[in-house]
Design an enzyme around this catalytic site. Structure first.
Site, PDB file in Angstrom:
ATOM      1  N   ASN A  52      -3.913  -8.630   2.032  1.00 45.70           N
ATOM      2  CA  ASN A  52      -3.420  -7.580   2.795  1.00 45.70           C
ATOM      3  C   ASN A  52      -2.667  -8.335   3.762  1.00 45.70           C
ATOM      4  OD1 ASN A  52      -2.579  -4.905   4.418  1.00 45.70           O
ATOM      5  ND2 ASN A  52      -4.298  -4.420   4.187  1.00 45.70           N
ATOM      6  N   ARG A  58      -1.544  -7.001  -1.700  1.00 44.96           N
ATOM      7  CA  ARG A  58      -0.954  -5.437  -1.176  1.00 44.96           C
ATOM      8  C   ARG A  58      -0.172  -5.593  -1.083  1.00 44.96           C
ATOM      9  NH1 ARG A  58      -2.734  -1.802   3.935  1.00 44.96           N
ATOM     10  NH2 ARG A  58      -2.413   0.364   2.495  1.00 44.96           N
ATOM     11  N   HIS A  63      -1.481   5.127   0.028  1.00 41.98           N
ATOM     12  CA  HIS A  63      -3.133   5.058   0.019  1.00 41.98           C
ATOM     13  C   HIS A  63      -3.203   5.222  -1.673  1.00 41.98           C
ATOM     14  CE1 HIS A  63      -3.811   7.403   4.281  1.00 41.98           C
ATOM     15  NE2 HIS A  63      -3.979   5.686   4.186  1.00 41.98           N
ATOM     16  N   ARG A 103      -1.591   9.904  13.662  1.00 49.25           N
ATOM     17  CA  ARG A 103       0.311   9.993  13.214  1.00 49.25           C
ATOM     18  C   ARG A 103      -0.039  11.898  13.492  1.00 49.25           C
ATOM     19  NH1 ARG A 103      -0.254   6.866   8.042  1.00 49.25           N
ATOM     20  NH2 ARG A 103      -1.427   5.368   9.367  1.00 49.25           N
ATOM     21  N   GLU A 112     -10.252  -0.445  -1.924  1.00 48.67           N
ATOM     22  CA  GLU A 112      -9.563  -1.433  -2.652  1.00 48.67           C
ATOM     23  C   GLU A 112      -9.534  -2.282  -2.174  1.00 48.67           C
ATOM     24  OE1 GLU A 112      -8.542   1.286   1.450  1.00 48.67           O
ATOM     25  OE2 GLU A 112      -6.066   1.749   0.563  1.00 48.67           O
TER      26      GLU A 112
END
Ligand code: ADP
Length: 406
Positions: free
Chosen positions: A8, A89, A178, A239, A382
């Site tokens: 990643n 990813r 996601h 956020r 993940e």
């Protein structure tokens, strides 16, 4: 061969994990940080030991080379392990990618063409892919997209109600993020309950520092809370999630804020942090317990939005068999889980406070026997999901090649 090196790659970091897809375990993992800065660092964990090194790391190529040296020096030796693939990813697959893809020059060009949609993510993802391909040229590289699981969103869910021409020209639609986690967790749920994915309607709540909800009908994603970017939807650590778009116009016109300032405000100075100064739930709960009014309001706003989405997805799905919590908050925070689903007995949904208690590390049902909707906690993974998708894709390609030769 079933072992995959998952990478990643961010703008100044590379996270990696060596995953055994058969056992489902991480054999080794690590992170390269502060790439391009005066003092870089690498942490490599293997066999219960974490080794840290601090060295200047000029660029991603230097960083990944150092990681491969650490594998040789500290183990496990990648040659001996024999990796089946490198899984990367990638954040934004736009309307192009509806599943994983084997990396080719053309695939890299396609990911690059999507960079305007994810300017902070796709370019460093590509850098990671390029250097990994150079350093590990003999294994297939596979890209797995955060958006891919949501390519099935119906047009009604994916379309913003703005001028259709403008939307088309600029690729403005809801993509969702996601996705790897929502897909993995919803598949796990079916497996754990011994049901076929096509027989289950699920609401998946991925609550981490970033947070998103999805509605999954019969294994297919039909709605999700994130949109063109990961800013839309739930209240998150830093956020804002959903906001009246006129707020942005107002801030620009009347507060004289630049586009970059507004971007920074909504992505990094909003959410729980913006409301209370704190985005870690552990500290937030301590503040609430100590009577901090701002922390209390932040938690209320967070839960109000979350419950609104849960209610909306009940209406989207019509029938909900499972609500599942995952990610840092979803797996660890019993207060959030209990309050998110409190007082919904009339919908056939409830949380058993005893089953719900504490941090949950293994998949568990937390609803009472009588509930018509099963509430679960299922830890996400993940890296394992990316590794599995890479192995599956290579298997399919190999099988097709074998048939071709036959
Ligand atoms: P991301 O991958 O989006 O960065 P994670 O899924 O790792 O985030 O979730 C991180 C968040 O999980 C933290 O900000 C914190 O709020 C929450 N968290 C972690 N551990 C706990 C805990 N024991 N109790 C409550 N919340 C926790």
């Amino acid at each position: 061969m079933s072992t995959v090196l998952v990478i990643n790659s961010g703008s100044s970091s590379i996270k990696y994990q060596l995953v055994d897809t058969v056992g489902g375990e991480a054999l080794a993992s690590g992170i390269v940080e502060r790439i391009g800065e005066a003092a870089g660092s690498i942490k490599h964990s293997f066999a219960g030991t974490t080794t840290s090194r601090t060295d200047p790391i000029a660029d991603h190529g230097v960083g990944l080379r150092a990681v491969l040296d650490l594998f040789r020096e500290l183990g496990p030796d990648l040659q001996e392990v024999g990796i089946a693939a490198v899984g990367h990813r990638v954040v934004h697959g736009g309307s192009v990618f509806d599943g994983p893809a084997i990396v080719t020059d053309e695939v890299i060009a396609q990911i690059d063409a999507l960079s305007p949609l994810a300017p902070l993510h796709n370019p460093p993802n590509i850098t990671g892919i390029r250097v990994a391909r150079e350093l590990l040229p003999d294994v297939p590289h596979v890209v797995v997209f955060d958006t891919a699981f949501f390519r099935t969103l119906p047009e009604a869910a994916a379309t913003y109600a703005i001028d259709a021409e403008v939307a088309r020209e600029h690729g403005i639609r809801r993509y969702g993020f996601h996705g790897t986690s929502h897909q993995f967790v919803s598949q796990q749920v079916a497996q754990i309950l011994g049901r076929r994915p096509q027989d289950l309607n699920q609401i998946v709540l991925h609550l981490g520092n970033g947070a998103s909800a999805s509605a999954v009908r019969g294994g297919v994603a039909v709605e999700t809370s994130m949109g063109l970017t990961p800013l839309e939807g739930l209240v998150m650590g830093t956020r804002s999630g959903d906001i009246d778009p006129a707020v942005l116009i107002h801030l620009q016109r009347n507060a004289g804020m630049s586009v970059d300032e507004i971007d920074d405000l909504l992505n990094r100075r909003s959410g729980l942090k913006g409301l209370s100064g704190e985005n870690d739930f552990r500290t937030l709960h301590d503040l609430v317990a100590a009577g901090d009014a701002e922390a209390s309001l932040a938690l209320d706003v967070y839960l109000h939005r979350l419950r609104k989405y849960i209610g909306a997805y009940f209406a989207v799905l019509g029938r909900v068999d499972v609500v599942v919590f995952t990610a840092g908050v979803g797996e660890n925070d019993d207060i959030v889980r209990a309050r998110a689903l409190a007082d919904l007995e009339s919908l056939g949904i409830a949380v058993d406070l005893e089953k719900n208690e504490g941090r949950i590390r293994e998949p568990r049902v937390i609803s009472p026997e009588w509930a018509t909707t099963t509430v679960m906690v299922v830890p996400t993974n993940e890296e394992l999901a990316i590794a599995q998708q890479a192995v599956d894709l290579i298997g399919v390609v190999d099988d097709a090649a074998d048939l071709g030769h036959a």
